[in-house]
Design an enzyme around this catalytic site. Structure first.
Site, PDB file in Angstrom:
ATOM      1  N   LYS A  22       7.843 -14.683  -7.617  1.00  0.00           N
ATOM      2  CA  LYS A  22       7.753 -14.467  -9.074  1.00  0.00           C
ATOM      3  C   LYS A  22       8.029 -15.764  -9.838  1.00  0.00           C
ATOM      4  CE  LYS A  22      11.474 -12.672 -11.306  1.00  0.00           C
ATOM      5  NZ  LYS A  22      12.008 -13.417 -12.458  1.00  0.00           N
ATOM      6  N   ASN A  23       9.146 -16.422  -9.492  1.00  0.00           N
ATOM      7  CA  ASN A  23       9.544 -17.574 -10.300  1.00  0.00           C
ATOM      8  C   ASN A  23       8.726 -18.832 -10.019  1.00  0.00           C
ATOM      9  OD1 ASN A  23      11.339 -15.969 -11.594  1.00  0.00           O
ATOM     10  ND2 ASN A  23      13.157 -16.735 -10.530  1.00  0.00           N
ATOM     11  N   ARG A  92      11.787 -13.749 -20.855  1.00  0.00           N
ATOM     12  CA  ARG A  92      12.201 -15.065 -21.347  1.00  0.00           C
ATOM     13  C   ARG A  92      11.321 -16.194 -20.826  1.00  0.00           C
ATOM     14  NH1 ARG A  92      17.065 -16.099 -23.023  1.00  0.00           N
ATOM     15  NH2 ARG A  92      16.725 -18.175 -22.233  1.00  0.00           N
ATOM     16  N   CYS A 116      20.418 -12.793 -23.243  1.00  0.00           N
ATOM     17  CA  CYS A 116      19.952 -11.662 -22.439  1.00  0.00           C
ATOM     18  C   CYS A 116      21.132 -11.103 -21.673  1.00  0.00           C
ATOM     19  CB  CYS A 116      18.821 -12.082 -21.518  1.00  0.00           C
ATOM     20  SG  CYS A 116      19.378 -13.011 -20.116  1.00  0.00           S
ATOM     21  N   ARG A 121      21.866 -18.284 -22.491  1.00  0.00           N
ATOM     22  CA  ARG A 121      20.622 -18.918 -22.047  1.00  0.00           C
ATOM     23  C   ARG A 121      19.865 -19.687 -23.126  1.00  0.00           C
ATOM     24  NH1 ARG A 121      17.626 -14.967 -17.908  1.00  0.00           N
ATOM     25  NH2 ARG A 121      16.809 -16.939 -17.150  1.00  0.00           N
ATOM     26  N   PRO A 122      20.476 -20.746 -23.664  1.00  0.00           N
ATOM     27  CA  PRO A 122      19.772 -21.567 -24.657  1.00  0.00           C
ATOM     28  C   PRO A 122      18.614 -22.357 -24.040  1.00  0.00           C
ATOM     29  CG  PRO A 122      21.894 -22.554 -24.080  1.00  0.00           C
ATOM     30  CD  PRO A 122      21.815 -21.241 -23.356  1.00  0.00           C
ATOM     31  N   ASP A 124      17.934 -25.580 -25.346  1.00  0.00           N
ATOM     32  CA  ASP A 124      18.102 -26.891 -25.977  1.00  0.00           C
ATOM     33  C   ASP A 124      17.554 -28.040 -25.134  1.00  0.00           C
ATOM     34  OD1 ASP A 124      20.450 -25.884 -24.473  1.00  0.00           O
ATOM     35  OD2 ASP A 124      21.146 -27.946 -24.694  1.00  0.00           O
ATOM     36  N   GLN A 125      17.656 -27.937 -23.805  1.00  0.00           N
ATOM     37  CA  GLN A 125      17.176 -29.035 -22.951  1.00  0.00           C
ATOM     38  C   GLN A 125      15.650 -29.147 -22.979  1.00  0.00           C
ATOM     39  OE1 GLN A 125      19.532 -31.134 -21.407  1.00  0.00           O
ATOM     40  NE2 GLN A 125      20.775 -29.848 -22.747  1.00  0.00           N
ATOM     41  N   ASP A 304      20.643 -15.981  -8.106  1.00  0.00           N
ATOM     42  CA  ASP A 304      19.800 -14.780  -8.005  1.00  0.00           C
ATOM     43  C   ASP A 304      20.108 -13.935  -6.767  1.00  0.00           C
ATOM     44  OD1 ASP A 304      18.582 -15.458 -10.353  1.00  0.00           O
ATOM     45  OD2 ASP A 304      16.797 -16.332  -9.435  1.00  0.00           O
ATOM     46  N   ILE A 326      26.517 -20.365 -12.651  1.00  0.00           N
ATOM     47  CA  ILE A 326      25.293 -20.684 -13.396  1.00  0.00           C
ATOM     48  C   ILE A 326      25.239 -19.923 -14.721  1.00  0.00           C
ATOM     49  CG2 ILE A 326      22.757 -20.775 -13.302  1.00  0.00           C
ATOM     50  CD1 ILE A 326      24.071 -22.570 -11.190  1.00  0.00           C
ATOM     51  N   ARG A 396      10.404  -5.635 -12.592  1.00  0.00           N
ATOM     52  CA  ARG A 396      10.046  -6.976 -13.066  1.00  0.00           C
ATOM     53  C   ARG A 396       9.952  -7.952 -11.896  1.00  0.00           C
ATOM     54  NH1 ARG A 396      13.812  -9.445 -17.237  1.00  0.00           N
ATOM     55  NH2 ARG A 396      12.286 -11.042 -16.777  1.00  0.00           N
TER      56      ARG A 396
HETATM   57  N1  EPU Z   1      20.788 -23.930 -19.913  1.00  0.00           N
HETATM   58  C1  EPU Z   1      21.171 -24.508 -21.095  1.00  0.00           C
HETATM   59  N2  EPU Z   1      20.217 -25.123 -21.853  1.00  0.00           N
HETATM   60  C2  EPU Z   1      18.908 -25.165 -21.491  1.00  0.00           C
HETATM   61  C3  EPU Z   1      18.524 -24.554 -20.290  1.00  0.00           C
HETATM   62  C4  EPU Z   1      19.487 -23.943 -19.505  1.00  0.00           C
HETATM   63  O1  EPU Z   1      22.343 -24.480 -21.459  1.00  0.00           O
HETATM   64  O2  EPU Z   1      18.107 -25.728 -22.244  1.00  0.00           O
HETATM   65  C5  EPU Z   1      21.793 -23.283 -19.056  1.00  0.00           C
HETATM   66  C6  EPU Z   1      21.584 -21.787 -18.888  1.00  0.00           C
HETATM   67  O3  EPU Z   1      22.132 -21.047 -19.961  1.00  0.00           O
HETATM   68  C7  EPU Z   1      22.246 -21.524 -17.568  1.00  0.00           C
HETATM   69  C8  EPU Z   1      21.949 -22.804 -16.767  1.00  0.00           C
HETATM   70  O4  EPU Z   1      21.641 -23.784 -17.740  1.00  0.00           O
HETATM   71  O5  EPU Z   1      23.625 -21.395 -17.748  1.00  0.00           O
HETATM   72  C9  EPU Z   1      20.802 -22.710 -15.781  1.00  0.00           C
HETATM   73  O6  EPU Z   1      19.709 -22.059 -16.384  1.00  0.00           O
HETATM   74  P1  EPU Z   1      18.198 -22.365 -16.011  1.00  0.00           P
HETATM   75  O7  EPU Z   1      17.528 -22.951 -17.206  1.00  0.00           O
HETATM   76  O8  EPU Z   1      18.111 -23.109 -14.738  1.00  0.00           O
HETATM   77  O9  EPU Z   1      17.626 -20.886 -15.811  1.00  0.00           O
HETATM   78  P2  EPU Z   1      16.165 -20.439 -16.177  1.00  0.00           P
HETATM   79  O10 EPU Z   1      15.239 -21.553 -15.956  1.00  0.00           O
HETATM   80  O11 EPU Z   1      16.168 -19.756 -17.494  1.00  0.00           O
HETATM   81  C10 EPU Z   1      15.475 -19.671 -13.770  1.00  0.00           C
HETATM   82  C11 EPU Z   1      15.017 -18.396 -13.138  1.00  0.00           C
HETATM   83  C12 EPU Z   1      16.177 -17.420 -13.087  1.00  0.00           C
HETATM   84  C13 EPU Z   1      17.290 -18.060 -12.266  1.00  0.00           C
HETATM   85  C14 EPU Z   1      17.698 -19.403 -12.874  1.00  0.00           C
HETATM   86  C15 EPU Z   1      18.739 -20.162 -12.066  1.00  0.00           C
HETATM   87  C16 EPU Z   1      12.672 -18.347 -13.734  1.00  0.00           C
HETATM   88  C17 EPU Z   1      11.579 -17.725 -14.503  1.00  0.00           C
HETATM   89  N3  EPU Z   1      13.910 -17.858 -13.915  1.00  0.00           N
HETATM   90  O12 EPU Z   1      15.922 -19.324 -15.069  1.00  0.00           O
HETATM   91  O13 EPU Z   1      15.692 -16.259 -12.420  1.00  0.00           O
HETATM   92  O14 EPU Z   1      18.416 -17.212 -12.239  1.00  0.00           O
HETATM   93  O15 EPU Z   1      16.528 -20.243 -13.002  1.00  0.00           O
HETATM   94  O16 EPU Z   1      18.268 -20.390 -10.785  1.00  0.00           O
HETATM   95  O17 EPU Z   1      12.436 -19.254 -12.938  1.00  0.00           O
HETATM   96  C18 EPU Z   1      15.672 -13.988 -11.832  1.00  0.00           C
HETATM   97  O18 EPU Z   1      14.632 -14.189 -11.191  1.00  0.00           O
HETATM   98  O19 EPU Z   1      16.340 -12.907 -11.729  1.00  0.00           O
HETATM   99  C19 EPU Z   1      16.198 -15.015 -12.743  1.00  0.00           C
HETATM  100  C20 EPU Z   1      17.046 -14.754 -13.727  1.00  0.00           C
END
Ligand code: EPU
Length: 421
Positions: A22-23, A92, A116, A121-122, A124-125, A304, A326, A396
């Site tokens: 999925k991811n 998201r 969520c 889950r901001p 900003d990056q 995950d 995380i 999902r």
């Molecule tokens: N974060 C920030 N700012 C940003 C981006 C992230 O503060 O701009 C923080 C997040 O709030 C979190 C951490 O950084 O605390 C890591 O978040 P990340 O951005 O890596 O998560 P994501 O990209 O939103 C993906 C997967 C998630 C998985 C995470 C961590 C996808 C579509 N989603 O989410 O998958 O848990 O990486 O490995 O790839 C799932 O499949 O159940 C799922 C939630």
């Protein structure tokens, strides 16, 4: 809303094949926006999130043909470079269209995802990186509005190894003018897979899978055909489910290196996990040993898989500590596990799990995707009947889960739209 009813107590036995990831599929489908012809993707899982992605691409004007496991996307006639609130709130990962849209069309309007069930889950990056590449970003009426003439390469230091952030910026940089360096990038296999697809499209990306990614921007990318890698989290979920039930299951099609962090913990718990020609075989007997886990970016133990590991540890002969590093709120399954007789105490980012001899079936509620997977595992091992409501979360990320687990001997039935929730 559908529920699952699980009659517990049957050891899983047999062979199960892992679906496409999925991811990996979500960013790859978004990447088709970088091209103006028909991309064909194989091994795409039949999941609700993929339907949402297809709906999003169609909303923008793309032609999408979904015939799982094959999906074709033609983004040759995008009219509306926008991800509306109604779709982003369902998923998201819709934010993954931001990078490709700005890079190809110089404009994108994407609803801010908001928090969520698992944390704030901001993004900003993602935004900081696009700004560094020359996009002007405004936040108005709940939307991110990003504009630029043409993105230009930049050196971007990420504050944390964000997975979708790295993916968004890698896609944007692929069509930017000049060289981009992403420093502190996420190293997940799904990031590597996206880079592989982008390179097939003609991008010049080097270093994906390490924490520094170099991207030499190109003027155009072309459509591709690609088969998506297997889902390591789905595979891990099946391995843990087999172990928890004291079963003997061959999980086929998995990339062993992708799930090594999970396999190591299983072995420490006393479970046999052996690599075979077509996959990983897991065999277990009796209660597991307690094993501590701390979630970390890849190649650490994946967040995950945290909830599923907890389901296993609920039955361990002793106490384990599970630390979630995380996401700040990813213990929603704990109060549901309590309803099944588990002994888990939350202390800040850690959960202290004292194993019990038996869980007992109860009515529980799914709160997010992986919490739901944890409850399925708990239901499979519990005495009596477990009813899990709100299984749309599960749909999902897991394809036909009840049918596939039933083929291993599980007794799960789906009840359609049962009552008001
Ligand atoms: N974060 C920030 N700012 C940003 C981006 C992230 O503060 O701009 C923080 C997040 O709030 C979190 C951490 O950084 O605390 C890591 O978040 P990340 O951005 O890596 O998560 P994501 O990209 O939103 C993906 C997967 C998630 C998985 C995470 C961590 C996808 C579509 N989603 O989410 O998958 O848990 O990486 O490995 O790839 C799932 O499949 O159940 C799922 C939630």
């Amino acid at each position: 809303m559908d529920s699952l009813i699980i009659e517990g107590g049957v050891p899983l036995r047999g062979t199960i094949r892992v679906s496409g990831a999925k991811n990996a599929a979500l960013p790859i489908l978004a990447a088709s926006l970088l091209t103006d012809g028909a991309c064909t993707f194989r091994n795409v899982p039949a999941l609700r999130d993929l339907d949402t992605t297809a709906a999003l691409l169609r909303f923008m004007g793309a032609t999408v043909d979904v015939a799982p496991p094959v999906v074709t996307v033609n983004a040759g006639s995008i009219r509306t470079p926008e991800a509306p609130y109604d779709l982003v709130k369902q998923m998201r990962a819709s934010v993954l269209v931001l990078g490709p849209l700005v890079a190809r069309f110089g404009h994108a309007r994407v609803s801010l995802p908001g928090g969520c069930a698992i944390g704030a889950r901001p993004i900003d990056q993602h935004l900081k990186g696009l700004e560094a590449m020359g996009a002007s970003i405004t936040l108005e009426h709940g939307y991110v509005d990003a504009k630029c003439d043409r993105l230009r390469g930049a050196t971007i230091y990420l504050d944390m190894a964000t997975v979708t952030g790295t993916e968004n910026l890698m896609m944007a940089a692929a069509l930017a003018k000049g060289r981009t360096q992403l420093i502190g990038a996420a190293k997940e296999p799904e990031v590597e897979e996206l880079a592989r697809v982008l390179n097939k499209m003609g991008a010049r990306i080097d270093g994906a899978g390490t924490d520094v990614i170099h991207i030499e921007g190109v003027d155009r990318l072309h459509p591709v055909e690609h088969a998506i890698i297997p889902d390591r989290i789905e595979a891990g979920t099946f391995l843990v489910a087999a172990a928890a039930t004291g079963g003997d299951v061959l999980v086929e099609g998995v990339v062993p290196e992708h799930i090594e962090p999970v396999c190591q913990k299983l072995r420490m718990a006393g479970v046999s996990v052996v690599r075979e020609d077509t996959g990983m075989r897991v065999r277990a007997d009796g209660r597991p040993r307690p094993v501590d886990v701390t979630t970390a970016p890849h190649p650490g133990f994946p967040t995950d898989m945290q909830a599923q590991h907890m389901a296993l540890m609920c039955l361990a002969k002793g106490t384990s500590v599970i630390t979630e590093n995380i996401f700040e709120n990813r213990f929603m399954h704990v109060s549901e596990l309590h309803r099944m007789g588990a002994h888990v105490e939350i202390r800040g980012r850690a959960a202290i799990v004292t194993g019990v001899e038996k869980l007992s079936g109860a009515r529980v509620m799914a709160t997010d995707l992986r919490a739901s997977a944890c409850l399925v595992i708990a239901g499979l091992v519990a005495d009596g009947e477990t009813e899990i409501s709100r299984v749309y979360h599960l749909d999902r990320g897991y394809e036909r889960i009840e049918q596939r687990l039933n083929a291993l001997g599980a007794r799960i039935r789906r009840v359609k739209g049962s009552g008001v929730e």
